[in-house]
Design a protein around this motif. Structure first.
Motif, PDB file in Angstrom:
ATOM      1  N   SER A  15      31.005  18.002 -64.265  1.00  0.00           N
ATOM      2  CA  SER A  15      30.818  16.764 -63.500  1.00  0.00           C
ATOM      3  C   SER A  15      32.169  16.228 -63.063  1.00  0.00           C
ATOM      4  CB  SER A  15      30.045  15.708 -64.304  1.00  0.00           C
ATOM      5  OG  SER A  15      30.877  15.036 -65.228  1.00  0.00           O
ATOM      6  N   ARG A  16      32.129  15.464 -61.987  1.00  0.00           N
ATOM      7  CA  ARG A  16      33.344  14.831 -61.449  1.00  0.00           C
ATOM      8  C   ARG A  16      33.026  13.383 -61.086  1.00  0.00           C
ATOM      9  NH1 ARG A  16      35.219  19.259 -56.866  1.00  0.00           N
ATOM     10  NH2 ARG A  16      35.071  21.123 -58.209  1.00  0.00           N
ATOM     11  N   MET A  17      34.067  12.566 -61.098  1.00  0.00           N
ATOM     12  CA  MET A  17      33.972  11.205 -60.587  1.00  0.00           C
ATOM     13  C   MET A  17      34.384  11.180 -59.122  1.00  0.00           C
ATOM     14  SD  MET A  17      32.816   9.338 -63.015  1.00  0.00           S
ATOM     15  CE  MET A  17      32.946   7.784 -62.098  1.00  0.00           C
ATOM     16  N   PHE A  18      33.660  10.405 -58.345  1.00  0.00           N
ATOM     17  CA  PHE A  18      33.988  10.170 -56.945  1.00  0.00           C
ATOM     18  C   PHE A  18      34.095   8.670 -56.710  1.00  0.00           C
ATOM     19  CE2 PHE A  18      31.853  14.234 -57.107  1.00  0.00           C
ATOM     20  CZ  PHE A  18      32.559  15.033 -56.221  1.00  0.00           C
ATOM     21  N   VAL A  19      35.138   8.256 -56.018  1.00  0.00           N
ATOM     22  CA  VAL A  19      35.284   6.865 -55.610  1.00  0.00           C
ATOM     23  C   VAL A  19      34.811   6.769 -54.165  1.00  0.00           C
ATOM     24  CG1 VAL A  19      36.880   4.953 -55.274  1.00  0.00           C
ATOM     25  CG2 VAL A  19      37.207   6.522 -57.202  1.00  0.00           C
ATOM     26  N   VAL A  20      33.846   5.902 -53.911  1.00  0.00           N
ATOM     27  CA  VAL A  20      33.229   5.779 -52.588  1.00  0.00           C
ATOM     28  C   VAL A  20      34.081   4.834 -51.742  1.00  0.00           C
ATOM     29  CG1 VAL A  20      31.147   5.181 -51.318  1.00  0.00           C
ATOM     30  CG2 VAL A  20      30.968   6.121 -53.641  1.00  0.00           C
TER      31      VAL A  20
END
Length: 267
Positions: free
Chosen positions: A114-119
């Motif tokens: 899993s990865r974090m994404f900043v929108v």
């Protein structure tokens, strides 16, 4: 259930599953933007895994004891959602942070990452949480080598996160993985060095710390899956699938677009 040690052929299969998993996250990156729904992201992933990779999305209809079948092909956990968020028709907003968790089954082997994404443009605090959670995962990964203990991994993650003023979610942990989605051992993201199982070459497990900007307490929503922070503080998570080698570790969930390790982890 005993911890399984993978053979060279097993590891080759796990490398393929891990690469495919990471490539799904690569594919998604350009689509995570304001106005896009997590339902749309789920469909993109499902179609890519099934039709392009000729593989299976492991979360779809996954039903461990006591759970209703999970209804989607990925997990999307937004802002104060810790894990297991179910994709829906809510558009992402500028400043949201979202964890996207993908597990691909290829030829019977599971890859999990899993990865974090900043929108759009995230706040300083949100970016800091995402970045330091990535570093915390790697603080655990670099402890992996034969003769080390699972407690060494958890202690490294916990010490780093708490020094930064964050808290560790304790109810969920990393896990062994292979032919099954979840195998032994459990990989805690907190603990004492020199404790728990000794690492041996051929062990494969995930390291996936869930780190909260506020307190560590969590609760489950009425859908039976989504976990949120009790104080509604932001939460972040990163995950890799890791092999114990004869001399150290190999991260199996890597592809061209995988974020590079922090400087302290080396090349």
């Amino acid at each position: 259930m005993p911890i399984s040690l993978k053979t060279a052929a097993d590891i080759d299969g796990m490398r393929i599953a891990g690469r495919l998993t990471s490539e799904v996250l690569d594919m998604l990156a350009e689509h995570v933007k304001p106005g896009v729904t997590t339902d749309h992201l789920d469909k993109l992933c499902h179609d890519h895994i099934v039709h392009v990779q000729k593989a299976i999305p492991a979360p779809l209809n996954y039903a461990p004891p006591g759970y209703t079948p999970y209804p989607k092909s990925i997990c999307t956990s937004i802002n104060h959602q810790v894990c297991h968020g179910i994709p829906n028709d809510r558009p992402l907003k500028n400043g949201d942070i979202v964890n996207i968790d993908v597990t691909v089954i290829k030829d019977g082997w599971h890859g999990d990452s899993s990865r974090m994404f900043v929108v759009g443009e995230g706040s300083i605090a949100a970016n800091r949480l995402c970045n330091l959670t990535f570093e915390a995962m790697w603080k655990g990964i670099v402890k992996v080598k034969p003769g080390a203990r699972l407690g060494d991994i958890g202690h490294a993650i916990q010490t780093f996160a708490e020094t930064q003023g964050f808290s560790i979610v304790r109810e969920f942990c990393g896990h062994g993985i292979g032919r099954k989605f979840h195998e032994e051992p459990q990989v805690l993201h907190y603990g004492r060095p020199g404790t728990l199982e000794e690492l041996q070459p051929g062990m494969i497990f995930t390291i996936e710390p869930m780190i909260n900007a506020g307190r560590r307490e969590i609760r489950e929503l009425g859908d039976g899956w989504t976990i949120v922070t009790k104080d509604r503080s932001l939460s972040a998570q990163w995950e890799h699938t890791v092999l114990v080698t004869d001399t150290g570790y190999e991260v199996l969930t890597v592809s061209d677009g995988t974020p590079k390790p922090p400087a302290f982890a080396g090349a």
